[in-house]
Design a protein around this motif. Structure first.
Motif, short mmCIF file in Angstrom:
data_model
loop_
_atom_site.label_atom_id
_atom_site.label_comp_id
_atom_site.label_asym_id
_atom_site.label_seq_id
_atom_site.Cartn_x
_atom_site.Cartn_y
_atom_site.Cartn_z
N VAL A 97 0.82 -1.21 0.00
CA VAL A 97 0.00 0.00 0.00
C VAL A 97 0.85 1.25 0.00
O VAL A 97 0.56 2.25 -0.69
CB VAL A 97 -0.95 -0.01 1.22
CG1 VAL A 97 -1.79 1.26 1.26
CG2 VAL A 97 -1.84 -1.24 1.19
N GLU A 98 1.96 1.21 0.73
CA GLU A 98 2.78 2.41 0.89
C GLU A 98 4.19 2.04 1.31
O GLU A 98 4.39 1.11 2.10
CB GLU A 98 2.15 3.31 1.97
CG GLU A 98 2.93 4.57 2.29
CD GLU A 98 2.38 5.33 3.49
OE1 GLU A 98 2.93 6.40 3.81
OE2 GLU A 98 1.41 4.85 4.11
N VAL A 99 5.15 2.74 0.76
CA VAL A 99 6.53 2.72 1.26
C VAL A 99 6.89 4.16 1.61
O VAL A 99 6.84 5.04 0.73
CB VAL A 99 7.52 2.14 0.24
CG1 VAL A 99 8.94 2.20 0.79
CG2 VAL A 99 7.15 0.70 -0.12
N ASP A 100 7.21 4.40 2.86
CA ASP A 100 7.51 5.75 3.35
C ASP A 100 8.99 5.80 3.72
O ASP A 100 9.37 5.45 4.85
CB ASP A 100 6.63 6.06 4.56
CG ASP A 100 6.87 7.45 5.14
OD1 ASP A 100 7.84 8.11 4.72
OD2 ASP A 100 6.09 7.87 6.02
N LEU A 105 9.16 3.04 6.88
CA LEU A 105 8.10 2.08 7.14
C LEU A 105 7.39 1.72 5.84
O LEU A 105 7.48 2.44 4.84
CB LEU A 105 7.11 2.61 8.19
CG LEU A 105 6.31 3.87 7.89
CD1 LEU A 105 5.06 3.59 7.06
CD2 LEU A 105 5.89 4.54 9.21
N ALA A 106 6.71 0.60 5.88
CA ALA A 106 5.88 0.16 4.76
C ALA A 106 4.55 -0.30 5.31
O ALA A 106 4.46 -0.85 6.42
CB ALA A 106 6.56 -0.97 3.99
N VAL A 107 3.49 -0.09 4.53
CA VAL A 107 2.15 -0.58 4.86
C VAL A 107 1.78 -1.61 3.81
O VAL A 107 1.81 -1.32 2.61
CB VAL A 107 1.12 0.56 4.90
CG1 VAL A 107 -0.26 0.00 5.25
CG2 VAL A 107 1.53 1.63 5.90
N VAL A 108 1.47 -2.82 4.24
CA VAL A 108 1.25 -3.92 3.30
C VAL A 108 0.02 -4.72 3.68
O VAL A 108 -0.41 -4.75 4.84
CB VAL A 108 2.47 -4.87 3.24
CG1 VAL A 108 3.74 -4.11 2.91
CG2 VAL A 108 2.64 -5.64 4.55
N GLU A 109 -0.52 -5.41 2.67
CA GLU A 109 -1.59 -6.38 2.91
C GLU A 109 -0.97 -7.74 3.19
O GLU A 109 0.22 -7.98 2.88
CB GLU A 109 -2.51 -6.43 1.70
CG GLU A 109 -3.33 -5.17 1.51
CD GLU A 109 -4.31 -5.25 0.36
OE1 GLU A 109 -5.38 -4.62 0.45
OE2 GLU A 109 -4.00 -5.94 -0.65
#
Length: 457
Positions: A97-100, A105-109
């Protein structure tokens, strides 16, 4: 159950509800041959959090248990179906979903493959440390559910050490968000750590916020060989005592070495034990770390030590370690155990496994993560022989008992699942078991999620 199937098809689409027994058989069990499994009513593959919520609500209304599942790479039976359940497979939820990069940090499913995440964040100069042996096909959801580890745990920790927060669908279909995106935060109970490692018994994780690290330097590699496991164990204990923390420290026993030599058609020049270490600190720092470890190995009685900065050589040596299970298939089917012992008891565990091997009349190879004491004794048996299968099962349990006797634990990274329930009760005791059941009752009063896994109700 036709009414439930109708509701499930309405929730996720007809193509995402599988009921053909010839198809669902592929979702009945994970990689652990000893764990029991049953025939599911259906296999459901949602593609969003909202679909997971709808599936959970439908199953709750019909009192049909749910077994969450990722890629099926587990080794404890935690994702095994039970008769009449719905297997909820999260592999379609595979978005990063996101790589910051600024906040690392990363947001993943949950359906994201571990290796795919590592490759994606590497483009930003970042690194996701957990690396289970099945990292090229296991999913983040499964890693979260079992609190998976890998070869780099000695320096970077297990999965929970890289998790900032999760989103979880609870038994009533509501969505719980735990944790935060900040480096620090201590408001309330640490619910994130409660769900990481819960093996799908408390809810379905649908999203995770993961902490990343700067991409490490290319590793330098050390290999040391020993003519006794006692000497190898002494080297490991002294490395720990002196405070040297390599990025990887693996050990292979004699049986593992011989199998790999035959499989790779190479000569590892090791008699009783081989120690493999890497440092990703880079430059002079890596040279200092490996020089210190090399001196410890020499002082402990190493027959040979060798250090290289050559990446190809390092990869070849690491391939030898990663090839152990494939090598053992030359001799039959394998059954791998997962015990973690104090690092100064590794030699005792290997010696104990040699005795169990002799008494069971079966080949047992021991390899593992020496840096944190997480060892994987692997039993080889003939799957067509009921007698050998029974002896393999008995040896598996004896190894768990040995691990506890040495002051260890029954699992370092594979989880409890459906194969070690009785051993969990032995390890944590009646009070610990009561607390586990209390938490389960509070979050899942209808025993909807993965009933019979980790412990009996």
């Amino acid at each position: 159950m036709e009414a439930l199937l109708t509701e499930l098809r309405a929730a996720v689409g007809s193509d995402a509800v599988l009921t053909d027994a010839d198809v669902t058989v592929a979702y009945q069990r994970d990689m652990m041959p000893l764990a029991p499994y049953g025939q599911p009513l259906a296999v459901v593959l949602p593609s969003s959090t909202e679909q997971v919520q709808a599936v959970v609500r439908a199953c709750a209304a019909h009192r049909t248990p749910i077994v969450p599942r990722g890629a099926g790479s587990g080794l404890s039976g935690a994702a095994n179906a039970i008769d009449g359940c719905v297997v909820l497979v999260t592999t379609k939820m595979n978005a990063i979903v996101e790589v910051d990069p600024d906040n690392r940090l990363a947001v993943v499913e949950p359906g994201v493959v571990n290796l795919d995440l590592r490759a994606a964040v590497e483009k930003h100069g970042l690194f996701y440390p957990p690396d289970p042996s099945s990292y090229d096909w296991c999913t983040i959801g499964g890693n979260l559910s079992t609190n998976a580890g890998g070869l780099c745990c000695v320096k970077y920790g297990v999965t929970t050490d890289s998790v900032l927060g999760v989103e979880v669908v609870l038994a009533d279909g509501s969505l719980l968000k735990t944790g935060r995106r900040t480096v620090k935060g201590v408001a309330g109970y640490d619910l994130t750590k409660l769900f990481v490692g819960s093996e799908g018994t408390l809810g379905v994780i649908t999203r995770a916020t993961l902490a990343l690290r700067p991409l490490p330097q290319a590793p330098s590699t050390l290999v040391a060989t020993f003519d006794t496991t006692v000497a190898a164990g002494a080297a490991v204990a002294r490395v720990v005592r002196e405070g040297v923390v390599p990025s990887l420290m693996e050990i292979m026993d004699r049986t593992s070495i011989k199998a790999v030599e035959q499989y790779l058609k190479t000569d590892l020049n090791a008699d009783a034990a081989l120690l493999l270490c890497q440092s990703d600190s880079g430059g002079e720092a890596a040279r200092r770390e490996l020089a210190a470890i090399e001196q410890v190995c020499a002082d402990s009685g190493a027959v040979l030590t060798y250090v290289t900065d050559d990446l190809a050589e390092g990869r070849d040596l690491l391939t030898a370690r990663r090839s152990v299970l494939m090598a053992l298939e030359l001799y039959g089917a394998w059954l791998t155990d997962d015990v973690c012992v104090p690092r100064n008891r590794i030699a005792d565990l290997i010696a104990g496994c040699e005795l169990i091997s002799a008494e069971a009349g079966l080949r047992i190879a021991v390899t593992g993560h020496a840096g944190d004491g997480n060892m994987h004794p692997t039993i080889v048996y003939d799957p067509s022989s009921a007698d050998e299968f029974a002896r393999a099962r008995a040896a598996f349990d004896r190894i768990l008992g040995l691990g506890l006797e040495l002051g260890g634990t029954i699992t370092g990274e594979h989880g409890v699942g459906k194969i070690k329930r009785e051993w969990l009760a032995t390890e944590i005791g009646p009070v610990g078991l009561r607390v586990h059941r209390g938490i389960k009752q509070a979050l899942d009063p209808g025993n909807l999620f993965n009933p019979g896994s980790m412990f009996s109700p």
